[in-house]
Design an enzyme around this catalytic site. Structure first.
Site, PDB file in Angstrom:
ATOM      1  N   HIS A 183      -4.321  15.553  -0.568  1.00 34.58           N
ATOM      2  CA  HIS A 183      -4.266  15.147   0.849  1.00 34.58           C
ATOM      3  C   HIS A 183      -2.877  14.671   1.244  1.00 34.58           C
ATOM      4  CE1 HIS A 183      -8.577  15.302   0.769  1.00 34.58           C
ATOM      5  NE2 HIS A 183      -8.593  14.488  -0.265  1.00 34.58           N
ATOM      6  N   HIS A 241       1.599   6.101   1.073  1.00 29.03           N
ATOM      7  CA  HIS A 241       1.409   7.542   1.248  1.00 29.03           C
ATOM      8  C   HIS A 241       1.895   7.950   2.636  1.00 29.03           C
ATOM      9  CE1 HIS A 241      -2.221   5.651   2.890  1.00 29.03           C
ATOM     10  NE2 HIS A 241      -2.091   6.572   3.824  1.00 29.03           N
ATOM     11  N   HIS A 268       1.523  10.753   6.206  1.00 29.79           N
ATOM     12  CA  HIS A 268       0.758  11.690   7.041  1.00 29.79           C
ATOM     13  C   HIS A 268       1.778  12.494   7.841  1.00 29.79           C
ATOM     14  CE1 HIS A 268      -3.047   9.438   6.399  1.00 29.79           C
ATOM     15  NE2 HIS A 268      -2.243   8.390   6.362  1.00 29.79           N
ATOM     16  N   GLU A 326      -0.024   9.250  12.851  1.00 29.97           N
ATOM     17  CA  GLU A 326      -1.380   8.867  13.250  1.00 29.97           C
ATOM     18  C   GLU A 326      -1.348   7.961  14.472  1.00 29.97           C
ATOM     19  OE1 GLU A 326      -3.341   7.586   9.472  1.00 29.97           O
ATOM     20  OE2 GLU A 326      -4.221   9.592   9.648  1.00 29.97           O
ATOM     21  N   HIS A 364       2.332   4.905   5.276  1.00 29.24           N
ATOM     22  CA  HIS A 364       1.434   3.743   5.203  1.00 29.24           C
ATOM     23  C   HIS A 364       1.666   2.975   3.907  1.00 29.24           C
ATOM     24  CE1 HIS A 364      -1.555   5.676   8.226  1.00 29.24           C
ATOM     25  NE2 HIS A 364      -0.541   5.078   8.801  1.00 29.24           N
ATOM     26  N   THR A 416      -7.904   5.147   8.074  1.00 29.23           N
ATOM     27  CA  THR A 416      -7.919   6.385   8.857  1.00 29.23           C
ATOM     28  C   THR A 416      -8.581   7.534   8.109  1.00 29.23           C
ATOM     29  OG1 THR A 416      -5.761   7.166   8.085  1.00 29.23           O
ATOM     30  CG2 THR A 416      -5.773   5.667   9.997  1.00 29.23           C
TER      31      THR A 416
HETATM   32  O1  1SD Z   1      -5.624   7.621   3.765  1.00 37.47           O
HETATM   33  C1  1SD Z   1      -5.631   6.430   3.028  1.00 37.47           C
HETATM   34  C2  1SD Z   1      -6.438   6.633   1.753  1.00 37.47           C
HETATM   35  O2  1SD Z   1      -5.824   7.597   0.939  1.00 37.47           O
HETATM   36  C3  1SD Z   1      -6.572   5.346   0.999  1.00 37.47           C
HETATM   37  O3  1SD Z   1      -5.288   4.924   0.558  1.00 37.47           O
HETATM   38  C4  1SD Z   1      -7.167   4.347   1.934  1.00 37.47           C
HETATM   39  C5  1SD Z   1      -7.351   3.023   1.231  1.00 37.47           C
HETATM   40  O4  1SD Z   1      -8.387   3.103   0.303  1.00 37.47           O
HETATM   41  O5  1SD Z   1      -6.323   4.168   3.064  1.00 37.47           O
HETATM   42  C6  1SD Z   1      -6.209   5.309   3.863  1.00 37.47           C
HETATM   43  S1  1SD Z   1      -5.201   4.878   5.259  1.00 37.47           S
HETATM   44  O6  1SD Z   1      -6.051   4.223   6.275  1.00 37.47           O
HETATM   45  O7  1SD Z   1      -4.117   4.027   4.807  1.00 37.47           O
HETATM   46  N1  1SD Z   1      -4.630   6.192   5.905  1.00 37.47           N
HETATM   47 ZN    ZN Z   2      -2.691   6.570   5.731  1.00 37.28          ZN
END
Ligand code: 1SD
Ligand code: ZN
Length: 225
Positions: free
Chosen positions: A24, A57, A59, A69, A82, A167
């Site tokens: 992802h 990570h 997006h 986002e 993030h 998200t």
């Molecule tokens: O998309 C992440 C997901 O991979 C995971 O890190 C989660 C936390 O368990 O957070 C989401 S996000 O809301 O930071 N996009």
């Molecule tokens: Zn995220």
């Protein structure tokens, strides 16, 4: 409101950090041991609480015109990072996501400017390893990882904040979001390196962002601390 505090963001991690293509996104898992961890506190976070850095990570879109986002004043950005933090009163992210005060995510927006010729060097710490994790399930390690480099000279005193959700499923309502108001400019060649990642079907990993959600009765605050 107190100033947002960064603890050990300027200290390189002693242990190598694991960077993975999870199908992802490119996900970086940070150590959370007593002697090797970073934290945030203050700002809109509940008084006296500390949130430990867990993972980060990205997006992004299929083109530079979209991918973030969050949308600020109708402006979409090319990418969003993030930085996921867990309230230290909870043992794990899985537990923390069941509580309103469980998680805090710092969001950094990236803007690709066609005329930008100089890389935002801070991101190259991550970009340099993307080629080695271009395929699903590949992972690698980064030595001496430094969070402060990633933020460069971003003005962290100005951010939008609101109580929201993760998200990605289960989209738990457990997140204090802090979205820095000032985007970071990156070059299109830096953005291209993310576009080269592949998902679990060997197809270009793109548009890994959640569609814009209704604000509902949430209040979003712009803070300058
Ligand atoms: O998309 C992440 C997901 O991979 C995971 O890190 C989660 C936390 O368990 O957070 C989401 S996000 O809301 O930071 N996009
Ligand atoms: Zn995220």
């Amino acid at each position: 409101m107190p100033q947002l505090g960064f603890i050990h963001y300027d200290v390189p991690y002693m242990k190598a950090v694991r960077t993975e293509n999870n199908g992802h996104t490119a996900n970086i898992q940070l150590p959370t041991t007593r002697s090797d961890a970073a934290y945030i506190s203050g700002g809109p976070l509940p008084n006296g609480t500390t949130y430990i850095m867990e993972s980060l990570h990205f997006h992004w879109g299929s083109k530079n015109t979209h991918g973030s986002e969050h949308v600020l004043n109708s402006e979409r950005y090319s990418m969003e990072m993030h930085l996921l933090h867990r309230n230290t009163k909870y043992e794990t992210v899985e537990v923390a996501r069941n509580y309103e005060d469980g998680l805090a995510v710092l969001a950094v927006l990236y803007e690709v400017k066609a005329n930008a010729t100089t890389d935002f060097e801070g991101l190259n710490e991550v970009i340099n390893v993307l080629e080695s994790i271009s395929e699903f399930n590949r992972s690698t390690e980064i030595d001496d990882f430094l969070l402060s480099v990633l933020l460069g000279d971003l003005d962290t005193s100005e951010f939008y904040t609101y109580a929201g959700s993760l998200t990605t499923p289960p989209c738990s309502q457990a997140v204090t979001w802090l979205v820095f108001a000032q985007p970071i400019t990156i070059t299109s060649s830096q953005m291209t390196r993310f576009h080269k990642l592949q998902d679990d079907h060997g197809i270009a990993m793109e548009n890994n962002y959640r569609a814009l959600q209704a604000k509902g009765n949430r209040k979003v605050y712009l803070r300058k601390t």
